[in-house]
Write a protein that holds these residues in place. Sequence first.
Motif, PDB file in Angstrom:
ATOM      1  N   VAL A 120       0.831  -1.132  -0.154  1.00 52.07           N
ATOM      2  CA  VAL A 120      -0.059  -0.101   0.017  1.00 52.07           C
ATOM      3  C   VAL A 120       0.980   1.291  -0.038  1.00 52.07           C
ATOM      4  N   ASP A 121       0.687   2.154  -1.018  1.00 51.48           N
ATOM      5  CA  ASP A 121       1.340   3.433  -1.059  1.00 51.48           C
ATOM      6  C   ASP A 121       0.490   4.285  -0.293  1.00 51.48           C
ATOM      7  N   VAL A 122       0.945   4.826   0.890  1.00 52.38           N
ATOM      8  CA  VAL A 122       0.069   5.779   1.773  1.00 52.38           C
ATOM      9  C   VAL A 122       0.541   7.250   1.144  1.00 52.38           C
ATOM     10  N   VAL A 123      -0.680   7.952   0.647  1.00 48.73           N
ATOM     11  CA  VAL A 123      -0.227   9.391  -0.364  1.00 48.73           C
ATOM     12  C   VAL A 123      -0.850  10.432   0.726  1.00 48.73           C
ATOM     13  N   ASP A 124      -1.416  10.052   1.744  1.00 51.60           N
ATOM     14  CA  ASP A 124      -1.980  11.250   2.457  1.00 51.60           C
ATOM     15  C   ASP A 124      -1.715  10.787   3.940  1.00 51.60           C
ATOM     16  N   ARG A 125      -0.840  11.036   4.789  1.00 48.70           N
ATOM     17  CA  ARG A 125      -0.841  11.006   6.091  1.00 48.70           C
ATOM     18  C   ARG A 125      -1.078  11.887   6.984  1.00 48.70           C
ATOM     19  N   ALA A 126      -2.053  12.801   6.693  1.00 51.27           N
ATOM     20  CA  ALA A 126      -2.716  13.912   7.291  1.00 51.27           C
ATOM     21  C   ALA A 126      -4.017  13.613   7.819  1.00 51.27           C
ATOM     22  N   HIS A 127      -4.365  12.202   7.681  1.00 47.86           N
ATOM     23  CA  HIS A 127      -5.727  11.750   7.933  1.00 47.86           C
ATOM     24  C   HIS A 127      -5.719  10.879   9.281  1.00 47.86           C
ATOM     25  N   PRO A 128      -6.639  10.736   9.955  1.00 51.55           N
ATOM     26  CA  PRO A 128      -6.563   9.878  11.210  1.00 51.55           C
ATOM     27  C   PRO A 128      -6.619   8.406  10.617  1.00 51.55           C
ATOM     28  N   ALA A 129      -6.992   8.046   9.547  1.00 52.00           N
ATOM     29  CA  ALA A 129      -7.021   6.610   8.957  1.00 52.00           C
ATOM     30  C   ALA A 129      -5.607   6.187   8.658  1.00 52.00           C
ATOM     31  N   THR A 130      -4.558   7.324   8.476  1.00 52.91           N
ATOM     32  CA  THR A 130      -3.576   6.849   7.707  1.00 52.91           C
ATOM     33  C   THR A 130      -2.235   7.429   8.505  1.00 52.91           C
ATOM     34  N   GLN A 131      -2.294   8.315   9.573  1.00 59.08           N
ATOM     35  CA  GLN A 131      -1.426   9.183  10.059  1.00 59.08           C
ATOM     36  C   GLN A 131      -0.309   8.198  10.781  1.00 59.08           C
ATOM     37  N   HIS A 132      -0.647   7.039  11.012  1.00 56.31           N
ATOM     38  CA  HIS A 132       0.111   5.921  11.938  1.00 56.31           C
ATOM     39  C   HIS A 132       0.796   5.311  11.045  1.00 56.31           C
ATOM     40  N   LEU A 133       0.528   5.297   9.611  1.00 54.51           N
ATOM     41  CA  LEU A 133       0.970   4.123   8.626  1.00 54.51           C
ATOM     42  C   LEU A 133       2.323   4.750   8.049  1.00 54.51           C
ATOM     43  N   PRO A 134       3.174   3.768   7.548  1.00 50.85           N
ATOM     44  CA  PRO A 134       4.589   4.212   6.806  1.00 50.85           C
ATOM     45  C   PRO A 134       3.977   4.691   5.642  1.00 50.85           C
ATOM     46  N   ARG A 135       4.982   5.316   4.958  1.00 50.18           N
ATOM     47  CA  ARG A 135       4.582   5.811   3.391  1.00 50.18           C
ATOM     48  C   ARG A 135       4.373   4.269   2.471  1.00 50.18           C
ATOM     49  N   HIS A 136       5.308   3.232   2.745  1.00 48.94           N
ATOM     50  CA  HIS A 136       5.125   2.061   2.033  1.00 48.94           C
ATOM     51  C   HIS A 136       4.690   0.855   2.980  1.00 48.94           C
ATOM     52  N   TRP A 137       3.549   0.433   2.996  1.00 50.07           N
ATOM     53  CA  TRP A 137       2.788  -0.463   4.107  1.00 50.07           C
ATOM     54  C   TRP A 137       2.713  -1.808   3.282  1.00 50.07           C
ATOM     55  N   ASP A 138       3.215  -2.978   3.786  1.00 49.89           N
ATOM     56  CA  ASP A 138       3.238  -4.231   3.111  1.00 49.89           C
ATOM     57  C   ASP A 138       2.290  -4.880   3.859  1.00 49.89           C
ATOM     58  N   PHE A 139       1.269  -5.417   3.042  1.00 49.85           N
ATOM     59  CA  PHE A 139      -0.121  -5.909   3.455  1.00 49.85           C
ATOM     60  C   PHE A 139      -0.524  -7.278   2.570  1.00 49.85           C
ATOM     61  N   THR A 140      -1.262  -8.011   3.325  1.00 49.99           N
ATOM     62  CA  THR A 140      -1.939  -8.948   2.188  1.00 49.99           C
ATOM     63  C   THR A 140      -3.239  -8.903   2.043  1.00 49.99           C
ATOM     64  N   ASP A 141      -3.829  -8.845   0.858  1.00 52.82           N
ATOM     65  CA  ASP A 141      -5.117  -8.628   0.611  1.00 52.82           C
ATOM     66  C   ASP A 141      -5.691  -8.933  -0.828  1.00 52.82           C
ATOM     67  N   GLU A 142      -6.779  -8.622  -1.467  1.00 45.07           N
ATOM     68  CA  GLU A 142      -7.309  -9.217  -2.519  1.00 45.07           C
ATOM     69  C   GLU A 142      -7.073  -7.854  -3.665  1.00 45.07           C
ATOM     70  N   TRP A 143      -6.712  -6.698  -3.504  1.00 41.01           N
ATOM     71  CA  TRP A 143      -6.151  -5.508  -4.047  1.00 41.01           C
ATOM     72  C   TRP A 143      -7.453  -5.557  -5.210  1.00 41.01           C
ATOM     73  N   TYR A 144      -8.340  -4.717  -4.674  1.00 40.70           N
ATOM     74  CA  TYR A 144      -9.736  -4.551  -5.457  1.00 40.70           C
ATOM     75  C   TYR A 144      -9.330  -3.595  -6.553  1.00 40.70           C
ATOM     76  N   ASP A 145     -10.088  -3.953  -7.463  1.00 41.98           N
ATOM     77  CA  ASP A 145     -10.073  -2.903  -8.975  1.00 41.98           C
ATOM     78  C   ASP A 145     -11.666  -2.392  -8.690  1.00 41.98           C
ATOM     79  N   PHE A 146     -11.763  -1.027  -9.263  1.00 41.19           N
ATOM     80  CA  PHE A 146     -12.916  -0.369  -9.264  1.00 41.19           C
ATOM     81  C   PHE A 146     -13.213   0.075 -10.572  1.00 41.19           C
ATOM     82  N   ASP A 147     -14.443   0.391 -10.739  1.00 35.10           N
ATOM     83  CA  ASP A 147     -15.051   0.726 -11.989  1.00 35.10           C
ATOM     84  C   ASP A 147     -14.473   2.288 -12.580  1.00 35.10           C
ATOM     85  N   ARG A 148     -14.217   2.892 -11.641  1.00 31.33           N
ATOM     86  CA  ARG A 148     -13.649   4.459 -11.806  1.00 31.33           C
ATOM     87  C   ARG A 148     -12.785   4.941 -10.695  1.00 31.33           C
ATOM     88  N   ARG A 149     -12.168   5.723 -10.604  1.00 30.05           N
ATOM     89  CA  ARG A 149     -11.595   6.493  -9.589  1.00 30.05           C
ATOM     90  C   ARG A 149     -12.449   7.203  -8.802  1.00 30.05           C
TER      91      ARG A 149
END
Length: 221
Positions: A120-149
């Motif tokens: 995970v590339d954390v691009v905004d660390r000024a939010h309560p959901a991401t402020q504790h995370l490293p800039r690059h966060w190794d994780f295991t998941d399904e890596w969803y795609d979406f129909d749009r940005r």
Amino acid sequence: MPMSRVLLCTRTTDYRHDAIPAAAAAVTALLAEQGSRADLTEDPSALEGDLDRYACVVFLLTSGDILTETARRALRTYVEGGGGFAGVHSAACTEYSWPYYGELLGARFTRHPAYQPGRVDVVDRAHPATQHLPRHWDFTDEWYDFDRRPADARVLAHADESSYDREGGGMGGDGHPLVWCREQGAGRVFYTALGHAEEAYADDRFLAHLAGGLAWAAGRA
């Protein structure tokens, strides 16, 4: 001051994640730490009444069409009037037949590659959901795609598509949104695509990520 309440919905009419019991227990504990009480439900009638008594409505690993028409109207009125909404992982695979829900969430799930490690590339660390995370966060998941940005959204994290096998998935282009927040009417909406497996709900970084996102959606951060 009375404890605030959060409506935690785990109803599914399509794919059902094995992680739901662990996820519900973990989020209930997180909310308790924040001074909130979780009302856990899989009953659509729980969303048909006055939702204003809740600080936030959370769709946790939901899937398929889960709401009655009355509940749809109630949820829309609640969010547009200033209520908080948060979606976790397959919340993006929910209510495909309700156009407003796609607008509310910001994007809909389309596909994913195999469950696997990635970054995970954390691009905004000024939010309560991401402020504790490293800039690059190794994780295991399904890596969803979406129909749009997601439109009109503040994207907090991207999937690093170079870090996993994209067979069966991959958005390419200018960033692959994975976590975002946005405003809908007077309400706040938070979404994270992470959280597929039970292991996520025992991961301290992921739990802090959820805690920050839920607090923000509820207007407490």
